[in-house]
Design an enzyme around this catalytic site. Structure first.
Site, PDB file in Angstrom:
ATOM      1  CD1 TRP A 102      21.503  17.979  37.606  1.00  0.00           C
ATOM      2  CD2 TRP A 102      23.318  18.404  36.378  1.00  0.00           C
ATOM      3  NE1 TRP A 102      22.596  17.598  38.348  1.00  0.00           N
ATOM      4  CE2 TRP A 102      23.725  17.846  37.614  1.00  0.00           C
ATOM      5  CE3 TRP A 102      24.302  18.738  35.448  1.00  0.00           C
ATOM      6  CZ2 TRP A 102      25.072  17.628  37.943  1.00  0.00           C
ATOM      7  CZ3 TRP A 102      25.622  18.532  35.767  1.00  0.00           C
ATOM      8  CH2 TRP A 102      25.997  17.985  36.991  1.00  0.00           C
ATOM      9  CG  ASP A 103      18.636  15.133  38.073  1.00  0.00           C
ATOM     10  OD1 ASP A 103      18.779  16.360  38.286  1.00  0.00           O
ATOM     11  OD2 ASP A 103      18.835  14.264  38.942  1.00  0.00           O
ATOM     12  CD1 TRP A 104      18.125  19.226  39.010  1.00  0.00           C
ATOM     13  CD2 TRP A 104      18.234  20.946  37.597  1.00  0.00           C
ATOM     14  NE1 TRP A 104      19.386  19.780  39.117  1.00  0.00           N
ATOM     15  CE2 TRP A 104      19.474  20.838  38.267  1.00  0.00           C
ATOM     16  CE3 TRP A 104      18.075  21.952  36.666  1.00  0.00           C
ATOM     17  CZ2 TRP A 104      20.556  21.692  38.022  1.00  0.00           C
ATOM     18  CZ3 TRP A 104      19.143  22.819  36.415  1.00  0.00           C
ATOM     19  CH2 TRP A 104      20.362  22.674  37.092  1.00  0.00           C
ATOM     20  CG  ASN A 145      26.451  18.447  44.018  1.00  0.00           C
ATOM     21  OD1 ASN A 145      25.771  18.514  45.033  1.00  0.00           O
ATOM     22  ND2 ASN A 145      26.108  17.687  42.981  1.00  0.00           N
ATOM     23  CD  GLU A 146      24.803  14.643  44.590  1.00  0.00           C
ATOM     24  OE1 GLU A 146      24.862  13.945  43.568  1.00  0.00           O
ATOM     25  OE2 GLU A 146      23.735  15.046  45.075  1.00  0.00           O
ATOM     26  CD  GLU A 192      21.628  17.143  46.724  1.00  0.00           C
ATOM     27  OE1 GLU A 192      21.190  16.562  45.725  1.00  0.00           O
ATOM     28  OE2 GLU A 192      22.763  17.666  46.774  1.00  0.00           O
TER      29      GLU A 192
END
Length: 861
Positions: free
Chosen positions: A192-194, A459-460, A535
């Site tokens: 993921w981006d983290w 989510n999203e 968020e």
């Protein structure tokens, strides 16, 4: 809502000796082997392949430097878990024996003594198989043969010929694997981006045998239902039972504290049966309600469940905690506004504030490496920062029971996503079927927890489809809209509304709720001045003590390969520095290590300031509508925790250390807080109250010089009533007029602090500050000479600071000594300040003194 009538009173005489079911735990040490047998090693269950390899010294710490890429081969292998066990005559003598897997990660074939028992394809499901006829006395061989999750996902994608299901792969910067949306597995495990790409494989929850003669209780859940018009509480209790044969029984319930004693005559059919029993609570006025943290207690009642049949007591079970609370999602038109009021309520109207859990609510990319003490510390850190809500994000896992138990006990409201995130998903029959079973099981498991206040389908994914993240052509769009509706509306929502009538359901997060539904479930206008901010956030790096164990000296610069490798958000490092440069001088030390640590510090300052500003904006907007926007009734920032040492949007570092943001959150989420904004050159200060009582308050504004510790002057507003749960502007004055009466103060030479007082002159709530210019433009800010004294203070420690001058963003750090300060990242506008330190392991004042460093804004340039 669905309401049931009560049935028969309990009567009759029965034996008190129930048939005893047998259980045999198969958790413990198994044998793990690669597909070709080249690797054979012991492996703990629950656990995963990565953990087993690490324990045996066959790999290094997966978090060290570039090991996330170096160990990519692990997830590309097929692996087999094996164990042998003895089945006693007593166990084999039972009428039914089930092999139960609470969590299989993910795609596997299960054999017992060479016989195929079943297959798994969903990490989020519990699997059980009838195996009585396959058992022998000794040397029963149980094998779980896993397919590579990466290869499986790729093959499923290739088999989907008719149209692509985006995104096919993550961005290159994430260094991840492709087609995670084709496998029912923790979505963030492919990167993921983290976070890292560690597609785990293994038996991640317990394994056991369950044997019984007549009945076996698989699940007991309850729902409190409140009839507002009749002021009547009802309790709906659901039993999921496996029966060897069709059996007539009486089910008796008792709750002594509420004088409840009631029984029902029913029948459990052969196989698996779900029965629901609903009865009235007699002492309605005395039912004690569960309240979110900061608004009341979390009382509970003991419920006893007994099942009688065949002349004996067949089941005797106590539910430790039964809570009563109501929850409602209010979406009502606001006069003069095109939007809707959006607020989640629990027992009463509560402003929701908190943050969101990255990946699992646990604290590690490998589930079995998150001990309960870490989880408790995670949740305690949230409550201690004045949060009353967390969102369990849809790219991770449904959390373990202990997580929700702790949230129940601590009064933490949980926004619970289903595990779909940032992607389109296939809708083949087998995919939909495993998702349906997943949803039924998870709702059944979790719905008894009062902490869960809302379900969200994903989510999203609404935003992704509505704003065309994946460049879907106009002619193809109906195909994806149909898939979206099929998965989240026709299946997930339909199941949730049937299984749990006590909570609201949102199709996606974020969403415009009923307005999205009016627009075909795809709302186009997600405005920043929102009714409920689910968020928002900004990145920072963790502290050096968190990075040091996973890096080496050559990594310790912002331009190193390591720093680039750890950043999984496109241009994330540059974005942090660009934002910081707008407000601060960037670190420029000639010592490379000092410049690196100073840069870590400045990213945390910037993150804390960014999230503070946005959160205070939302909180001050709760009572106003401007241009149809505002009335913000909830704020959940992204994100609470990290699962590896790396830059992210978190306020807690890997291991639980508080970033500067988390210390700031303790203030900007305070129940009573003054908040400042500038409007056309005028300073406006609001009193923001989450309290349930009205207060008479005034604002005291103090003007300070950057060059001197002595205050310049102060201003006080008139007393004004601040109603509970409101934001009221108590002070408004042009900044020029405010400064005109304060000596030679200008926007560049001075700053403001302010707090709330009651009529007796006592400060109420947190204090706050307002910069009249960017700190990089501040005139007169000097490098402070700060001395520190650490003393033992009862069970904790006190840290006393003495400063020669004003100091901004004073940061206390004790390296790798785990613990937290009572305050940190503060402005020092007095000569003396004392803060506390709570250590999370035994330490001493001497050790803290040796480890303590103090950094201020002026020190980094």
């Amino acid at each position: 809502m669905y309401w049931c009538a009560c049935a028969l009173l309990f009567s009759g005489v029965w034996s008190v000796s129930p048939p005893v079911p047998d259980q045999l735990s198969l958790s413990g040490t198994w044998t793990l082997s690669s597909h070709d047998g080249a690797l054979v090693l012991p492996a703990e269950v629950p656990g995963c392949v990565h953990s087993a390899l690490l324990r045996e010294g066959l790999i290094q710490d997966p978090y060290f430097r570039f090991n996330d890429v170096s160990y990519r081969w692990i997830a590309l292998e097929n692996w087999t878990y094996s164990t042998t066990f003895t089945a006693s005559a007593q166990l084999r003598g039972k009428q039914e024996v089930e092999l139960v897997f609470d969590g299989v990660d993910t795609v596997a074939s299960i054999t017992l003594n060479g016989n195929l028992v079943g297959k798994t394809d969903n990490m989020f499901r519990r699997y059980d198989f009838s195996i009585r006829e396959l058992l022998k006395e000794a040397d029963n061989l149980l094998q779980v043969q896993f397919l590579s999750p990466v290869v499986y996902a790729s093959e499923r994608s290739r088999a989907h010929q008719s149209y692509r299901v985006p995104p096919e792969c993550p961005p290159d910067v994430q260094k991840g694997e492709c087609h995670v949306n084709f496998i029912r597995k923790e979505q963030s495990s492919f990167s993921w981006d983290w976070g890292p790409s560690f597609p785990t494989v293994g038996l991640w929850r317990s394994v056991r045998l369950e044997a019984f003669d007549t009945l076996q209780l698989q699940q007991l859940s309850y729902l409190p239902l409140y009839n507002g018009s009749g002021s009547q509480w009802e309790l709906q209790v659901e039993l999921l039972v496996d029966a060897v044969r069709t059996t007539g029984v009486q089910v008796a319930f008792s709750m002594s504290e509420l004088d409840l004693e009631q029984a029902f005559q029913t029948q459990f059919l052969s196989g698996r049966t779900k029965k629901t029993f609903t009865f009235h609570i007699k002492k309605n006025s005395q039912v004690k309600l569960w309240w979110p943290s900061g608004h009341g207690d979390q009382p509970f009642y003991m419920l006893s469940v007994r099942v009688f049949g065949d002349g004996f007591l067949m089941l005797n079970r106590d539910v430790k905690q039964v809570f009563f609370r109501t929850v409602e999602l209010i979406q009502e038109p606001i006069p003069g506004s095109p939007g809707l009021l959006s607020i989640i309520t629990a027992s009463t109207i509560i402003k929701t504030k908190g943050c969101q859990l990255e990946s699992p609510g646990s604290t590690h990319a490998f589930q079995n490496r998150s001990p309960p003490c870490h989880l408790k510390n995670l949740l305690r850190s949230a409550v201690d920062a004045n949060m009353n809500a967390l969102r369990v994000w849809g790219g991770g896992v449904y959390e373990q029971d202990l997580f929700y138990d702790m949230c129940d006990d601590m009064g933490i409201m949980v926004w619970q996503d289903f595990m779909f995130a940032c992607a389109m998903y296939p809708t083949e029959a087998d995919f939909i079927q495993t998702v349906r079973e997943e949803v039924v099981q998870q709702v059944g498991r979790l719905k008894s927890h009062p902490s869960i206040i809302i379900w969200s389908g994903n989510n999203e994914n609404e935003a992704a489809l509505a704003t065309n993240w994946f460049n879907i052509s106009t002619p193809q769009r109906p195909v994806y809209v149909k898939d979206y509706v099929t998965l989240y509306v026709d299946n997930i929502r339909k199941i949730v509304l049937k299984e749990d009538p006590s909570r609201p359901f949102l199709v996606s997060s974020p969403t415009n709720g009923v307005e999205s539904e009016r627009e075909g479930l795809l709302g186009l206008d997600h405005v920043p001045w929102t009714r409920f901010a689910s968020e928002y956030g900004f990145q920072s790096w963790p502290s050096f003590s968190t990075l040091q164990p996973v890096s080496v000296k050559e990594d310790w610069s912002f331009g190193s390969n390591f720093s680039s490798h750890r950043q999984h958000h496109e241009n994330g490092n540059q974005q942090m520095l660009q934002q910081a440069a707008l407000h601060f001088h960037l670190p420029n030390s000639t010592d490379p290590l000092r410049r690196f640590t100073d840069t870590l510090y400045i990213t945390q300052v910037m993150q804390a300031q960014c999230v503070k500003a946005q959160t205070e904006f939302y909180r001050s907007s709760r009572s106003q509508i401007v241009g149809g926007k505002g009335h913000t009734m909830g704020a959940l920032y992204w994100q609470l925790n990290d699962i590896w040492p790396a830059p992210s949007w978190s306020s807690l570092e890997f291991g639980g250390k508080w970033k500067m943001l988390h210390y700031f959150a303790r203030s900007f989420f305070a129940p009573l807080l003054p908040v400042s904004v500038e409007d056309d050159g005028a300073l406006v200060i609001y009193a923001v109250s989450d309290l349930n009582v009205d207060l008479k308050l005034r604002v005291v504004v103090t003007v300070h010089s950057w060059a001197n510790l002595d205050p310049v002057c102060s201003r006080t507003s008139d007393l004004q009533v601040v109603p509970g749960s409101s934001a009221v502007a108590l002070y408004k004055q042009p900044v020029a007029a405010l400064l005109a009466g304060c000596g030679r103060c200008t926007r560049l030479t001075c700053l403001l602090t302010f707090h709330l007082e009651d009529g007796a002159g006592s400060q109420r709530g947190s204090d706050n500050y307002h910069f009249l210019s960017s700190p990089r433009e501040a005139v007169g800010l000097q490098r402070a000479n700060i001395t520190v004294k650490v003393q033992q203070d009862g069970a904790g420690f006190s840290v006393t600071l003495q400063s020669s001058s004003v100091a901004a963003f004073v940061w206390l750090d004790v390296g790798n000594i785990p613990g937290r300060f009572s305050s940190n990242g503060f402005l020092m506008l007095s000569r003396n300040k004392t803060v506390g330190f709570e250590a999370w392991r035994p330490t001493s004042a001497a050790e803290l003194s040796r480890s303590l460093t103090v950094t201020t804004l002026r020190d980094v340039y």
